[in-house]
Design an enzyme around this catalytic site. Structure first.
Site, mmCIF file in Angstrom:
data_model
loop_
_atom_site.group_PDB
_atom_site.id
_atom_site.type_symbol
_atom_site.label_atom_id
_atom_site.label_comp_id
_atom_site.label_asym_id
_atom_site.label_seq_id
_atom_site.Cartn_x
_atom_site.Cartn_y
_atom_site.Cartn_z
ATOM 1 N N TYR A 103 0.856 -1.188 0.000
ATOM 2 C CA TYR A 103 0.000 0.000 0.000
ATOM 3 C C TYR A 103 0.887 1.231 0.000
ATOM 4 O O TYR A 103 1.865 1.299 0.757
ATOM 5 C CB TYR A 103 -0.883 -0.008 1.251
ATOM 6 C CG TYR A 103 -1.784 1.201 1.396
ATOM 7 C CD1 TYR A 103 -2.829 1.423 0.499
ATOM 8 C CD2 TYR A 103 -1.600 2.114 2.435
ATOM 9 C CE1 TYR A 103 -3.666 2.524 0.638
ATOM 10 C CE2 TYR A 103 -2.435 3.219 2.584
ATOM 11 C CZ TYR A 103 -3.463 3.422 1.681
ATOM 12 O OH TYR A 103 -4.290 4.508 1.828
ATOM 13 N N ASP A 158 9.257 2.902 0.027
ATOM 14 C CA ASP A 158 8.195 3.547 0.780
ATOM 15 C C ASP A 158 8.368 3.140 2.241
ATOM 16 O O ASP A 158 7.980 2.051 2.661
ATOM 17 C CB ASP A 158 6.825 3.120 0.238
ATOM 18 C CG ASP A 158 5.680 3.802 0.977
ATOM 19 O OD1 ASP A 158 5.959 4.521 1.967
ATOM 20 O OD2 ASP A 158 4.518 3.623 0.573
ATOM 21 N N LYS A 206 3.951 8.968 9.011
ATOM 22 C CA LYS A 206 3.674 8.367 10.322
ATOM 23 C C LYS A 206 4.626 8.880 11.425
ATOM 24 O O LYS A 206 4.409 9.979 11.915
ATOM 25 C CB LYS A 206 3.622 6.850 10.191
ATOM 26 C CG LYS A 206 2.468 6.459 9.239
ATOM 27 C CD LYS A 206 2.093 4.998 9.175
ATOM 28 C CE LYS A 206 0.801 4.844 8.377
ATOM 29 N NZ LYS A 206 0.894 4.109 7.139
#
Ligand SMILES: *Cc1c(COP(=O)(O)O)cnc(C)c1O
Length: 430
Positions: free
Chosen positions: A142, A237, A265
């Site tokens: 994702y 990522d 995050k």
């Protein structure tokens, strides 16, 4: 009806599905989501007066526990000087300096407001740099909700049963090629069949978004080599793994250097922040240094930078955080394995550092197809059994759990005990 249930009923009339991000709705595990009122250290407190031990930690950012004092203080101090200027600030320079020091492959960095923005910008830059259109991603990885990435996109999309979202045009989908994770031969075939057309390969160097899935030995190096051979920009990522698996992320832990890195995050300490960066010759293409456009009214926001800086400073200066996370991760997963044995189950646990997933399947899980072999109703029973025992897990089989240093040895023992009881009760309920 509990207060959470009442709030959810109302929310559904006002917000699509009652939530502002799909996985929160508990659809994959059944039941009604819990509305959170506050959190401190290892605990969440809900609107119904219950308390939970946290194993999501806001999907990663709360690696030091909730409302960690140095971060809280930094935000309090910053708020006195107004909340946004839309002009450069000292803190952005300090942030860039700290990120480039902690993640040496990042020579230049641009701050954005979410992981999604970071990945969208990173592929635009990679396309600008190579003059090519296509990108390769891996099934089950994702990268946020950008159109180009909503192809075999893992957790949220998978949990919701939307592998390819309506609204993504055929033309966009056609530029995204997918390969199974850990399958180098498939990547090589894609590169051969799309000669000189692939701008970037993007991947989670450790996957968190189909549950925790590790790169097999040689996989990341193999991808690095293929990128070099074919002139492709390698994007790690690290929105989940950055500042978590080591202070320099998965790239430090595995010793593989990407061309570009996307972050999010943890980098915002719980505030909405993302970043992308990497080789100076590539990043120099970003406006206003170069022609690839990317901007943001609230990018580098002073409150968000203050929270992120306090978080990263602490991680940079306290290597014992990572030692402790390794320790907690090992104790917990050893305990979970013992619990499985006591329950007579041989399910798979994937684990690295402070990330792990208990997969309700007996087969090993190294890619998306294997992850999908899990017994989903079984996970739902397990999830609710844990929740009843005061342990708050990610409400989907296809997510990693994230540990924080706020977990004491006593709490770790409580979680292990709850796991064993939950596994046994889940088998009875079946
Ligand atoms: C969470 C996540 C994103 C998206 O970040 P948002 O801040 O939710 O937009 C991208 N990539 C990975 C690996 C993620 O885990």
């Amino acid at each position: 009806m509990t207060t959470s249930e009442q709030l959810f009923e109302k929310a559904k009339t006002l917000i699509p599905g009652g939530v502002n991000s799909p996985v929160r709705a508990f659809r994959a595990v059944g039941g009604s989501p819990i509305f959170i009122k506050s959190a401190k250290g290892p605990y969440l407190f809900d609107e119904d007066g219950r308390q939970y031990i946290e194993l999501i930690n806001s999907w990663g950012p709360m690696i030091l526990g909730h409302a960690f004092e140095p971060v809280e203080k930094a935000v309090r101090d910053a708020i006195q000087h107004s909340f946004s200027f839309g002009a450069p600030t000292r803190k952005e320079v300090e942030m860039a300096e700290l990120i480039t020091a902690m993640v040496p492959s990042v020579e230049k960095v641009r701050m954005v407001n979410s992981g999604t923005e970071a990945t969208m910008a990173a592929i635009r830059v990679a396309r600008g740099f190579t003059g090519r259109d296509k990108l390769i991603k891996f099934e089950g990885c994702y990268h946020g909700h950008g159109d180009s990435f909503l192809i075999a996109a893992g957790s949220g999309a998978m949990t919701m049963g939307i592998p390819d979202s309506p609204g993504v045009t055929k033309a966009t989908a056609a530029d995204t090629l997918t390969a199974p994770y850990n399958d180098l031969a498939a990547v090589e075939t894609l590169l051969d069949n799309n000669h000189n057309q692939v701008a970037a390969i993007i991947l989670e160097p450790v996957v968190g978004n189909m549950g925790c899935v590790l790169p097999e030995p040689g996989f990341l190096q193999g991808i690095r080599d293929l990128c070099d051979k074919h002139g492709v920009v390698l994007i790690f990522d690290e929105v989940m793994t950055g500042f978590r698996l080591a202070k320099g992320g998965a790239q430090e832990r595995f010793g593989i250097t990407p061309d570009l890195t996307t972050m999010g995050k943890i980098i915002g300490g719980g505030m909405p922040v993302g970043a992308y960066g990497g080789r100076a010759d590539i990043m120099n293409l970003v406006a206003p240094a170069g022609p690839v456009y990317q901007a943001g009214t609230l990018s580098g926001n002073p409150i968000a930078m203050s929270a992120g800086l306090a978080m990263l400073h602490h991680l940079n200066e306290h290597p014992e955080v990572y030692t402790r996370l390794e320790e907690i991760g090992k104790t917990l997963t050893d305990g979970f394995r013992a619990g499985l044995q006591k329950a007579g189950l041989s399910y798979t646990i994937n684990h690295i550092g402070s990330m792990f997933t208990l997969f309700m399947t007996e087969r090993s899980v190294t890619n998306f197809t294997e992850a999908k072999s899990c017994d989903i109703p079984q996970f739902g029973r397990y999830f609710h059994a844990m929740l009843e025992r005061g342990i708050y897990l990610a409400p989907s089989q296809f997510e990693s759990l994230f540990l924080s240093v706020a977990l004491t040895d006593d709490l770790v023992a409580q979680i292990i005990q709850a796991n064993e009881e939950s596994l046994i009760s889940m088998m009875k309920d079946k």
